[in-house]
Design a protein around this motif. Sequence first.
Motif, PDB file in Angstrom:
ATOM      1  N   GLU A 327       0.829  -1.214   0.000  1.00 48.63           N
ATOM      2  CA  GLU A 327       0.000   0.000   0.000  1.00 48.63           C
ATOM      3  C   GLU A 327       0.860   1.259   0.000  1.00 48.63           C
ATOM      4  O   GLU A 327       0.533   2.254  -0.664  1.00 48.63           O
ATOM      5  CB  GLU A 327      -0.934  -0.015   1.206  1.00 48.63           C
ATOM      6  CG  GLU A 327      -2.070  -1.029   1.063  1.00 48.63           C
ATOM      7  CD  GLU A 327      -2.929  -1.136   2.320  1.00 48.63           C
ATOM      8  OE1 GLU A 327      -2.509  -0.594   3.375  1.00 48.63           O
ATOM      9  OE2 GLU A 327      -3.999  -1.768   2.243  1.00 48.63           O
ATOM     10  N   MET A 328       1.984   1.224   0.735  1.00 48.70           N
ATOM     11  CA  MET A 328       2.891   2.375   0.735  1.00 48.70           C
ATOM     12  C   MET A 328       3.459   2.619  -0.660  1.00 48.70           C
ATOM     13  O   MET A 328       3.523   3.763  -1.128  1.00 48.70           O
ATOM     14  CB  MET A 328       4.037   2.147   1.725  1.00 48.70           C
ATOM     15  CG  MET A 328       3.634   2.241   3.171  1.00 48.70           C
ATOM     16  SD  MET A 328       5.066   1.931   4.262  1.00 48.70           S
ATOM     17  CE  MET A 328       4.258   2.048   5.870  1.00 48.70           C
ATOM     18  N   ILE A 329       3.880   1.550  -1.328  1.00 47.54           N
ATOM     19  CA  ILE A 329       4.438   1.678  -2.678  1.00 47.54           C
ATOM     20  C   ILE A 329       3.378   2.196  -3.643  1.00 47.54           C
ATOM     21  O   ILE A 329       3.659   3.067  -4.487  1.00 47.54           O
ATOM     22  CB  ILE A 329       4.995   0.319  -3.150  1.00 47.54           C
ATOM     23  CG1 ILE A 329       6.207  -0.086  -2.287  1.00 47.54           C
ATOM     24  CG2 ILE A 329       5.390   0.373  -4.627  1.00 47.54           C
ATOM     25  CD1 ILE A 329       6.668  -1.514  -2.493  1.00 47.54           C
ATOM     26  N   THR A 330       2.154   1.703  -3.497  1.00 43.29           N
ATOM     27  CA  THR A 330       1.050   2.170  -4.348  1.00 43.29           C
ATOM     28  C   THR A 330       0.793   3.662  -4.135  1.00 43.29           C
ATOM     29  O   THR A 330       0.595   4.418  -5.095  1.00 43.29           O
ATOM     30  CB  THR A 330      -0.231   1.363  -4.037  1.00 43.29           C
ATOM     31  OG1 THR A 330       0.023  -0.027  -4.292  1.00 43.29           O
ATOM     32  CG2 THR A 330      -1.397   1.834  -4.897  1.00 43.29           C
ATOM     33  N   GLU A 331       0.825   4.097  -2.873  1.00 38.71           N
ATOM     34  CA  GLU A 331       0.644   5.529  -2.566  1.00 38.71           C
ATOM     35  C   GLU A 331       1.782   6.369  -3.144  1.00 38.71           C
ATOM     36  O   GLU A 331       1.560   7.482  -3.620  1.00 38.71           O
ATOM     37  CB  GLU A 331       0.575   5.731  -1.057  1.00 38.71           C
ATOM     38  CG  GLU A 331      -0.690   5.186  -0.410  1.00 38.71           C
ATOM     39  CD  GLU A 331      -0.617   5.195   1.108  1.00 38.71           C
ATOM     40  OE1 GLU A 331      -1.628   4.835   1.746  1.00 38.71           O
ATOM     41  OE2 GLU A 331       0.441   5.572   1.667  1.00 38.71           O
ATOM     42  N   ILE A 332       2.998   5.848  -3.090  1.00 39.64           N
ATOM     43  CA  ILE A 332       4.158   6.577  -3.632  1.00 39.64           C
ATOM     44  C   ILE A 332       3.995   6.798  -5.137  1.00 39.64           C
ATOM     45  O   ILE A 332       4.231   7.900  -5.650  1.00 39.64           O
ATOM     46  CB  ILE A 332       5.464   5.819  -3.312  1.00 39.64           C
ATOM     47  CG1 ILE A 332       5.794   5.964  -1.816  1.00 39.64           C
ATOM     48  CG2 ILE A 332       6.628   6.312  -4.166  1.00 39.64           C
ATOM     49  CD1 ILE A 332       6.862   5.009  -1.315  1.00 39.64           C
ATOM     50  N   VAL A 333       3.587   5.748  -5.847  1.00 39.88           N
ATOM     51  CA  VAL A 333       3.384   5.865  -7.289  1.00 39.88           C
ATOM     52  C   VAL A 333       2.288   6.883  -7.599  1.00 39.88           C
ATOM     53  O   VAL A 333       2.393   7.676  -8.547  1.00 39.88           O
ATOM     54  CB  VAL A 333       3.039   4.492  -7.902  1.00 39.88           C
ATOM     55  CG1 VAL A 333       2.578   4.637  -9.355  1.00 39.88           C
ATOM     56  CG2 VAL A 333       4.246   3.559  -7.814  1.00 39.88           C
ATOM     57  N   ALA A 334       1.242   6.899  -6.756  1.00 35.85           N
ATOM     58  CA  ALA A 334       0.130   7.842  -6.952  1.00 35.85           C
ATOM     59  C   ALA A 334       0.453   9.225  -6.387  1.00 35.85           C
ATOM     60  O   ALA A 334      -0.397  10.125  -6.456  1.00 35.85           O
ATOM     61  CB  ALA A 334      -1.131   7.289  -6.297  1.00 35.85           C
ATOM     62  N   LYS A 335       1.650   9.386  -5.821  1.00 32.13           N
ATOM     63  CA  LYS A 335       2.085  10.649  -5.200  1.00 32.13           C
ATOM     64  C   LYS A 335       1.143  11.073  -4.082  1.00 32.13           C
ATOM     65  O   LYS A 335       0.852  12.261  -3.885  1.00 32.13           O
ATOM     66  CB  LYS A 335       2.200  11.748  -6.259  1.00 32.13           C
ATOM     67  CG  LYS A 335       3.223  11.436  -7.338  1.00 32.13           C
ATOM     68  CD  LYS A 335       3.353  12.558  -8.343  1.00 32.13           C
ATOM     69  CE  LYS A 335       4.407  12.203  -9.397  1.00 32.13           C
ATOM     70  NZ  LYS A 335       4.571  13.264 -10.429  1.00 32.13           N
ATOM     71  N   LYS A 336       0.690  10.077  -3.318  1.00 31.18           N
ATOM     72  CA  LYS A 336      -0.235  10.349  -2.206  1.00 31.18           C
ATOM     73  C   LYS A 336       0.337   9.925  -0.853  1.00 31.18           C
ATOM     74  O   LYS A 336      -0.326  10.079   0.176  1.00 31.18           O
ATOM     75  CB  LYS A 336      -1.563   9.624  -2.440  1.00 31.18           C
ATOM     76  CG  LYS A 336      -2.360  10.152  -3.623  1.00 31.18           C
ATOM     77  CD  LYS A 336      -3.676   9.404  -3.778  1.00 31.18           C
ATOM     78  CE  LYS A 336      -4.483   9.946  -4.949  1.00 31.18           C
ATOM     79  NZ  LYS A 336      -5.780   9.214  -5.110  1.00 31.18           N
ATOM     80  N   HIS A 337       1.556   9.385  -0.841  1.00 32.73           N
ATOM     81  CA  HIS A 337       2.097   8.874   0.420  1.00 32.73           C
ATOM     82  C   HIS A 337       2.552  10.015   1.326  1.00 32.73           C
ATOM     83  O   HIS A 337       3.242  10.938   0.898  1.00 32.73           O
ATOM     84  CB  HIS A 337       3.275   7.940   0.166  1.00 32.73           C
ATOM     85  CG  HIS A 337       3.796   7.313   1.423  1.00 32.73           C
ATOM     86  ND1 HIS A 337       3.077   6.368   2.130  1.00 32.73           N
ATOM     87  CD2 HIS A 337       4.948   7.504   2.118  1.00 32.73           C
ATOM     88  CE1 HIS A 337       3.769   6.003   3.200  1.00 32.73           C
ATOM     89  NE2 HIS A 337       4.908   6.677   3.216  1.00 32.73           N
ATOM     90  N   VAL A 338       2.129   9.925   2.584  1.00 36.78           N
ATOM     91  CA  VAL A 338       2.547  10.892   3.610  1.00 36.78           C
ATOM     92  C   VAL A 338       3.491  10.164   4.567  1.00 36.78           C
ATOM     93  O   VAL A 338       3.097   9.198   5.226  1.00 36.78           O
ATOM     94  CB  VAL A 338       1.337  11.451   4.385  1.00 36.78           C
ATOM     95  CG1 VAL A 338       1.814  12.424   5.469  1.00 36.78           C
ATOM     96  CG2 VAL A 338       0.364  12.130   3.426  1.00 36.78           C
ATOM     97  N   PHE A 339       4.729  10.604   4.646  1.00 35.45           N
ATOM     98  CA  PHE A 339       5.710   9.937   5.493  1.00 35.45           C
ATOM     99  C   PHE A 339       5.362  10.082   6.975  1.00 35.45           C
ATOM    100  O   PHE A 339       4.895  11.137   7.422  1.00 35.45           O
ATOM    101  CB  PHE A 339       7.107  10.497   5.238  1.00 35.45           C
ATOM    102  CG  PHE A 339       7.694  10.084   3.927  1.00 35.45           C
ATOM    103  CD1 PHE A 339       8.157   8.790   3.740  1.00 35.45           C
ATOM    104  CD2 PHE A 339       7.774  10.975   2.863  1.00 35.45           C
ATOM    105  CE1 PHE A 339       8.696   8.389   2.526  1.00 35.45           C
ATOM    106  CE2 PHE A 339       8.307  10.587   1.649  1.00 35.45           C
ATOM    107  CZ  PHE A 339       8.771   9.290   1.474  1.00 35.45           C
ATOM    108  N   GLN A 340       5.594   9.016   7.708  1.00 36.91           N
ATOM    109  CA  GLN A 340       5.324   9.026   9.146  1.00 36.91           C
ATOM    110  C   GLN A 340       6.357   9.846   9.910  1.00 36.91           C
ATOM    111  O   GLN A 340       6.052  10.452  10.928  1.00 36.91           O
ATOM    112  CB  GLN A 340       5.314   7.592   9.683  1.00 36.91           C
ATOM    113  CG  GLN A 340       4.255   6.705   9.047  1.00 36.91           C
ATOM    114  CD  GLN A 340       4.504   5.223   9.309  1.00 36.91           C
ATOM    115  OE1 GLN A 340       5.377   4.852  10.088  1.00 36.91           O
ATOM    116  NE2 GLN A 340       3.743   4.367   8.649  1.00 36.91           N
ATOM    117  N   GLY A 341       7.588   9.829   9.442  1.00 31.05           N
ATOM    118  CA  GLY A 341       8.671  10.525  10.143  1.00 31.05           C
ATOM    119  C   GLY A 341       9.102   9.764  11.388  1.00 31.05           C
ATOM    120  O   GLY A 341       8.451   8.812  11.832  1.00 31.05           O
TER     121      GLY A 341
END
Length: 365
Positions: A327-341
């Motif tokens: 899911e994280m990789i999918t969000e990254i491709v969609a430019k929707k991933h928010v990093f937890q930090g």
Amino acid sequence: MKKKKIVISGVNMVEGGIFTILHNVLQELSEYIKNKDVQVIALVHDASKFNFPNIQLIELPKSKKSWLYRFYYEYFYFKKLSTKIQPDVWLSLHDTTPRVIAKKQFVYCHHPTTFFKPTWKDWKFDYKIGFFSLLYDNLFKLNINKNHTVFVQQHWIKEIFEKRFNITNVKVAIPQFVEEISKEKIALNENKIHFFYPSFPKSFKNIEYLFEAIKLLPEEVLNSCEFHITGLKNNTTKYVNYLNEKYKSTEVNRLKLLNKHMMLKYYNSIDYLVFTSKIETWGLPISEAKAHHKSMLLANLPYAKEACGNYENVSFFNLENQKELAEMITEIVAKKHVFQGNKTAYNTNEDLHNWKEVFQYILTD
């Protein structure tokens, strides 16, 4: 004025990360003792691999021949040797506390499998991992109270040692990381997002988790990504054979083990570090990727959070669920991933941050 004598024991450190530790210690120590009244004697497996001024080498080539030799050296021969040398300081760099006579004795513990509960796969692919997970607790414990200080690499390990071995003289000595940056790159497809997992492929590195996450990716996401995994090419170990057979239809860039120069090229070229290891005492690729200001997807485990330290562009996934990483990789491709930090959870003021600080500490009267 009589010279201080220090013995550095690294007879078991012959390859990979542990050899790098020994090499770095002797290199740094050779510089540190310049113009100081200090004599250094290093116990090593192969003297031809070292050439440092001011370091006297004693070669013990049988030390890796069998565990019987290792036990003989640690608990019998080293006592005779220490009687002859009469050292002020004896520093064992490989987890075990030998029987020696010295004014002060120290041990540096960095073997991760004592904190690891092996699965049947670990026993199957490398019985040593399972064996060490059972053995090392007893080896750590043997003579541990004879040490002035027990050095470990992270705070969560310090807490385990204090509780498990009922000791209070544990100190965190953070592995010295020398930041190396070059501008050279690998020619990669500029139209794809590149994920990099550099590891020496042991079963606890958990590479199959990444393969399973890749299998869960929708085709359009998969077409936008490329995954680079080291150690899977020109390698015939049981674990690698298993991975390459089970996931032969899963398209990844299977790399051989890379030298330092090639690693730097990849760090300059990739977009994300992925690190799925079940256990580490540090996790050097995390430090390396951070030095290159790369975004990171890491296992949600204490070692990874402590090695990461204060960093914004990082997220953590649960190793029980490959879907989280997918899911994280999918969000990254969609430019929707928010990093937890991540934030450092420990006070590091009392830590030793490099080998120079360790040398000052052990040589102080």
